[in-house]
Design an enzyme around this catalytic site. Sequence first.
Site, PDB file in Angstrom:
ATOM      1  N   LYS A   3       4.364 -34.712  36.507  1.00 25.76           N
ATOM      2  CA  LYS A   3       3.080 -34.056  36.788  1.00 25.76           C
ATOM      3  C   LYS A   3       2.578 -34.566  38.141  1.00 25.76           C
ATOM      4  O   LYS A   3       2.466 -35.782  38.367  1.00 25.76           O
ATOM      5  CB  LYS A   3       2.095 -34.408  35.681  1.00 25.76           C
ATOM      6  CG  LYS A   3       0.979 -33.421  35.490  1.00 25.76           C
ATOM      7  CD  LYS A   3       0.254 -33.780  34.211  1.00 25.76           C
ATOM      8  CE  LYS A   3      -0.899 -32.863  33.930  1.00 25.76           C
ATOM      9  NZ  LYS A   3      -1.725 -33.365  32.833  1.00 25.76           N
TER      10      LYS A   3
HETATM   11  C1  E4P Z   1      -3.970 -31.177  31.332  1.00 30.06           C
HETATM   12  O1  E4P Z   1      -2.868 -31.326  31.770  1.00 30.06           O
HETATM   13  C2  E4P Z   1      -5.092 -32.069  31.618  1.00 30.06           C
HETATM   14  O2  E4P Z   1      -4.608 -33.366  31.468  1.00 30.06           O
HETATM   15  C3  E4P Z   1      -6.208 -31.882  30.668  1.00 30.06           C
HETATM   16  O3  E4P Z   1      -6.105 -30.641  30.016  1.00 30.06           O
HETATM   17  C4  E4P Z   1      -7.579 -32.130  31.239  1.00 30.06           C
HETATM   18  O4  E4P Z   1      -8.516 -31.863  30.237  1.00 30.06           O
HETATM   19  P1  E4P Z   1     -10.047 -32.370  30.324  1.00 30.06           P
HETATM   20  O5  E4P Z   1     -10.730 -31.557  31.376  1.00 30.06           O
HETATM   21  O6  E4P Z   1     -10.589 -32.101  28.962  1.00 30.06           O
HETATM   22  O7  E4P Z   1      -9.979 -33.817  30.682  1.00 30.06           O
END
Ligand code: E4P
Length: 223
Positions: A87
């Site tokens: 990522k």
């Molecule tokens: C996805 O890859 C992100 O890590 C995640 O969905 C972020 O979510 P949040 O905005 O609830 O922290």
Amino acid sequence: MKFFIDTANLQQIEEAASLGILDGVTTNPSLMAKEGISGTANVERHYRTIAEMVPGDVSAEVIATDFEGMVEEGKRLAGIAPNIVVKVPMIKDGIKAISHFAKIGIKTNCTLIFSGAQALLAAKAGATYVSPFIGRIDDINWEGMDLISEIAAIYQTQGIKTELLAASIRSSKHIVEAALAGADVVTCPLSSILGMLKHPLTDIGLEKFLADHRKVQEAAANA
Ligand code: E4P
């Protein structure tokens, strides 16, 4: 549409996997910190454990923000298990790193996507997934789901193969709306997945079926 769970919590991953509907996992540094996982060896061990729990892709995020650092860290993460996806944040060096990873066959998830332009650029660089953050857009009083529709339309028009992964999901309603808007994948908290089970008419209906069954059984027993 694929279902990923957005957590680094092993119990929650196990619970979602036990439903038989889980296709993968996404994590991020905040989610890892929430589980108290720190230090390279512990982080890598935790990712290995998660990768063994699910057959599908598991996103592991780089901490480095420069090209060389991201490449080094990404290669190490990708070496943990065959289903690890690196990522990478949507920044200039991140795009360079995604292009590099695409050339050497490492899967990537471009994270922190907040516009169609960013999603187009990430796809052009060869990202396997892009992660637009619906909930965080809703948080600033814009319409997060519009971004999912926009990216879906761009990718369809251009015949782009990058998978549209709707992230920052906050509710079961978000999941249904993302499905309608053309997301290929949703990554959700366990509560949003379990919320999909709920409908009062299902509970009332089941209660009535069981009560009717009981009635006829009792009548037969007393006959
Ligand atoms: C996805 O890859 C992100 O890590 C995640 O969905 C972020 O979510 P949040 O905005 O609830 O922290």
